[in-house]
Design a protein around this motif. Structure first.
Motif, PDB file in Angstrom:
ATOM      1  N   GLY A 166       0.809  -1.212   0.000  1.00  0.00           N
ATOM      2  CA  GLY A 166       0.000   0.000   0.000  1.00  0.00           C
ATOM      3  C   GLY A 166       0.843   1.263   0.000  1.00  0.00           C
ATOM      4  N   ARG A 167       0.163   2.396   0.215  1.00  0.00           N
ATOM      5  CA  ARG A 167       0.825   3.701   0.138  1.00  0.00           C
ATOM      6  C   ARG A 167       1.762   3.968   1.308  1.00  0.00           C
ATOM      7  N   SER A 168       1.460   3.397   2.483  1.00  0.00           N
ATOM      8  CA  SER A 168       2.185   3.767   3.696  1.00  0.00           C
ATOM      9  C   SER A 168       3.675   3.477   3.627  1.00  0.00           C
ATOM     10  N   ALA A 169       4.054   2.404   2.926  1.00  0.00           N
ATOM     11  CA  ALA A 169       5.461   1.992   2.916  1.00  0.00           C
ATOM     12  C   ALA A 169       6.209   2.408   1.658  1.00  0.00           C
ATOM     13  N   THR A 170       5.534   2.980   0.680  1.00  0.00           N
ATOM     14  CA  THR A 170       6.186   3.269  -0.601  1.00  0.00           C
ATOM     15  C   THR A 170       7.374   4.210  -0.441  1.00  0.00           C
ATOM     16  N   ARG A 171       7.220   5.275   0.341  1.00  0.00           N
ATOM     17  CA  ARG A 171       8.338   6.214   0.540  1.00  0.00           C
ATOM     18  C   ARG A 171       9.501   5.522   1.235  1.00  0.00           C
ATOM     19  N   THR A 172       9.216   4.651   2.167  1.00  0.00           N
ATOM     20  CA  THR A 172      10.279   3.904   2.849  1.00  0.00           C
ATOM     21  C   THR A 172      11.094   3.101   1.852  1.00  0.00           C
ATOM     22  N   PHE A 173      10.441   2.400   0.950  1.00  0.00           N
ATOM     23  CA  PHE A 173      11.165   1.571  -0.007  1.00  0.00           C
ATOM     24  C   PHE A 173      12.008   2.422  -0.963  1.00  0.00           C
ATOM     25  N   ASP A 175     -11.256   1.392   1.051  1.00  0.00           N
ATOM     26  CA  ASP A 175      -9.947   1.933   1.412  1.00  0.00           C
ATOM     27  C   ASP A 175      -8.977   1.837   0.239  1.00  0.00           C
ATOM     28  N   ASN A 176      -9.043   0.740  -0.488  1.00  0.00           N
ATOM     29  CA  ASN A 176      -8.075   0.499  -1.552  1.00  0.00           C
ATOM     30  C   ASN A 176      -8.353   1.296  -2.825  1.00  0.00           C
ATOM     31  N   LEU A 177      -9.458   2.021  -2.875  1.00  0.00           N
ATOM     32  CA  LEU A 177      -9.681   2.956  -3.979  1.00  0.00           C
ATOM     33  C   LEU A 177      -8.623   4.054  -3.942  1.00  0.00           C
ATOM     34  N   ARG A 178      -8.179   4.434  -2.737  1.00  0.00           N
ATOM     35  CA  ARG A 178      -7.146   5.461  -2.627  1.00  0.00           C
ATOM     36  C   ARG A 178      -5.764   4.885  -2.903  1.00  0.00           C
ATOM     37  N   THR A 179      -5.584   3.612  -2.567  1.00  0.00           N
ATOM     38  CA  THR A 179      -4.299   2.966  -2.825  1.00  0.00           C
ATOM     39  C   THR A 179      -4.078   2.765  -4.313  1.00  0.00           C
TER      40      THR A 179
END
Length: 264
Positions: free
Chosen positions: A43-50, A181-185
C-alpha cells in the motif's frame, strides 16, 4: 502494557528511520552470510520507505542479494472456476508493485550476481497459500515485518475486521470497507465495483508468530483513527486487525505527528 509507539515530526522522518533500520538489518545479515527476510505491504504507507531504502543501500554500498521480499497479500481473480493471480501487468498486481517499487530500485545499476534474484520474491499464491508460512518458518522467520493499517477498518494485509488470531495465509473475501480503502491505494480503479472481491493474504498468526520484529507505519492524518485504536492495545484485537503489531514479539508503531494528533 500497551504497544510501544514512536512519533516522528514528519512522514519523511518516519520513512527515513524505517529505511535505515532495514538497511542496518541487511548489512548485518550480509556480514553473517545469511538471508534477510523482509515482510512487505503493497500500500501507500510503505512506498516512501522503499524508495529511501534504495537510496541508502546505494550510497552505503550495502549488499542486497540476500534480501528476501515476502509480500503480505495479493489480489486474485477467478478463471475456469478457480482463483488465479492477477496478471503481473495490471496496476493492482502485487508482482508489479514489488518489482517497480522495491526490487527494481534496489537492483538498479548492480551486476546480475549482486541483484535480488526473482526466486527471492515471495508472493502468496491462491493454489497453496499456506506454503508461504512453511517457507518463512524454514528460514527461521521474518527478520522484519513492515505493516500498514487500513484507514477505515484497520485491515492488515487483506485481514479484515473479525479475522481470527490463529489465521494462516489463505484466500479471503475482501470486506467492502477494505475495498473502499483500496480505492485510494489504487486510484486507477474507477469505482469500488472494479476492486477485486478476493485476495490471498498472510495470516494474523503468520505475522504474530513468525516475525522477529514488526513495525506498523502510520503516516498522515488519515491514520489518526488507526493510531488511537492500536496504541492502547495490549494484544491482538480482531475488530481492528492491524493491532496484530501488539501481539508480535517486538512490535512498535511508527507514526507522524499528523497521525498521532490529527482528527480522522
Amino acid at each position: 502494557m500497551s504497544v510501544r509507539s514512536v512519533v516522528f515530526a514528519t512522514a519523511e522522518d518516519l520513512a527515513t528511520q524505517t529505511a535505515l533500520e532495514i538497511a542496518r538489518g541487511l548489512r548485518a545479515a550480509a556480514s553473517a552470510g545469511r538471508r534477510y527476510l523482509l515482510g512487505c505491504p503493497s500500500g501507500r504507507s510503505a512506498t516512501r520507505t522503499f524508495r529511501l531504502l534504495a537510496e541508502v543501500v546505494a550510497e552505503r554500498r550495502i549488499p542486497v542479494s540476500g534480501l528476501v521480499v515476502v509480500a503480505l497479500d495479493a489480489y486474485v481473480q477467478t478463471a475456469a472456476g478457480r482463483f488465479v493471480p492477477v496478471p503481473a501487468d495490471r496496476h493492482h498486481s502485487c508482482e508489479r508493485y514489488v518489482t517497480t517499487e522495491i526490487v527494481g530500485p534496489l537492483n538498479r545499476g548492480l551486476r546480475p550476481a549482486d541483484r535480488i534474484p526473482a526466486a527471492q520474491i515471495w508472493v502468496p499464491g491462491p493454489d497453496r497459500p499456506a506454503d508461504l508460512d512453511a517457507r518463512i518458518r524454514e528460514h527461521g522467520g521474518m527478520d522484519l515485518l513492515i505493516l500498514a493499517s487500513g484507514s477505515g477498518d484497520g485491515h492488515v494485509g487483506f485481514n479484515g475486521p473479525g479475522s481470527a488470531r490463529l489465521g494462516v495465509t489463505r484466500v479471503v473475501r475482501l470486506e467492502d470497507s477494505t475495498r473502499r480503502d483500496n480505492l485510494r491505494t489504487y486510484p486507477a480503479f474507477g469505482s469500488v465495483g472494479e476492486v477485486p472481491t478476493h485476495g490471498v493474504t498472510m495470516g494474523i498468526a503468520t505475522m504474530a508468530d513468525l516475525a522477529h520484529r514488526a513495525v506498523l507505519l502510520l503516516p498522515g492524518a488519515e491514520k489518526a483513527a488507526a493510531f488511537r485504536r492500536v496504541r492502547r492495545c495490549r494484544d491482538y484485537d480482531p475488530e481492528w486487525p492491524s493491532s496484530v503489531v501488539a501481539a508480535c514479539a517486538d512490535g512498535v508503531v511508527y507514526a507522524d505527528v499528523s497521525a498521532a494528533h490529527g482528527r480522522d
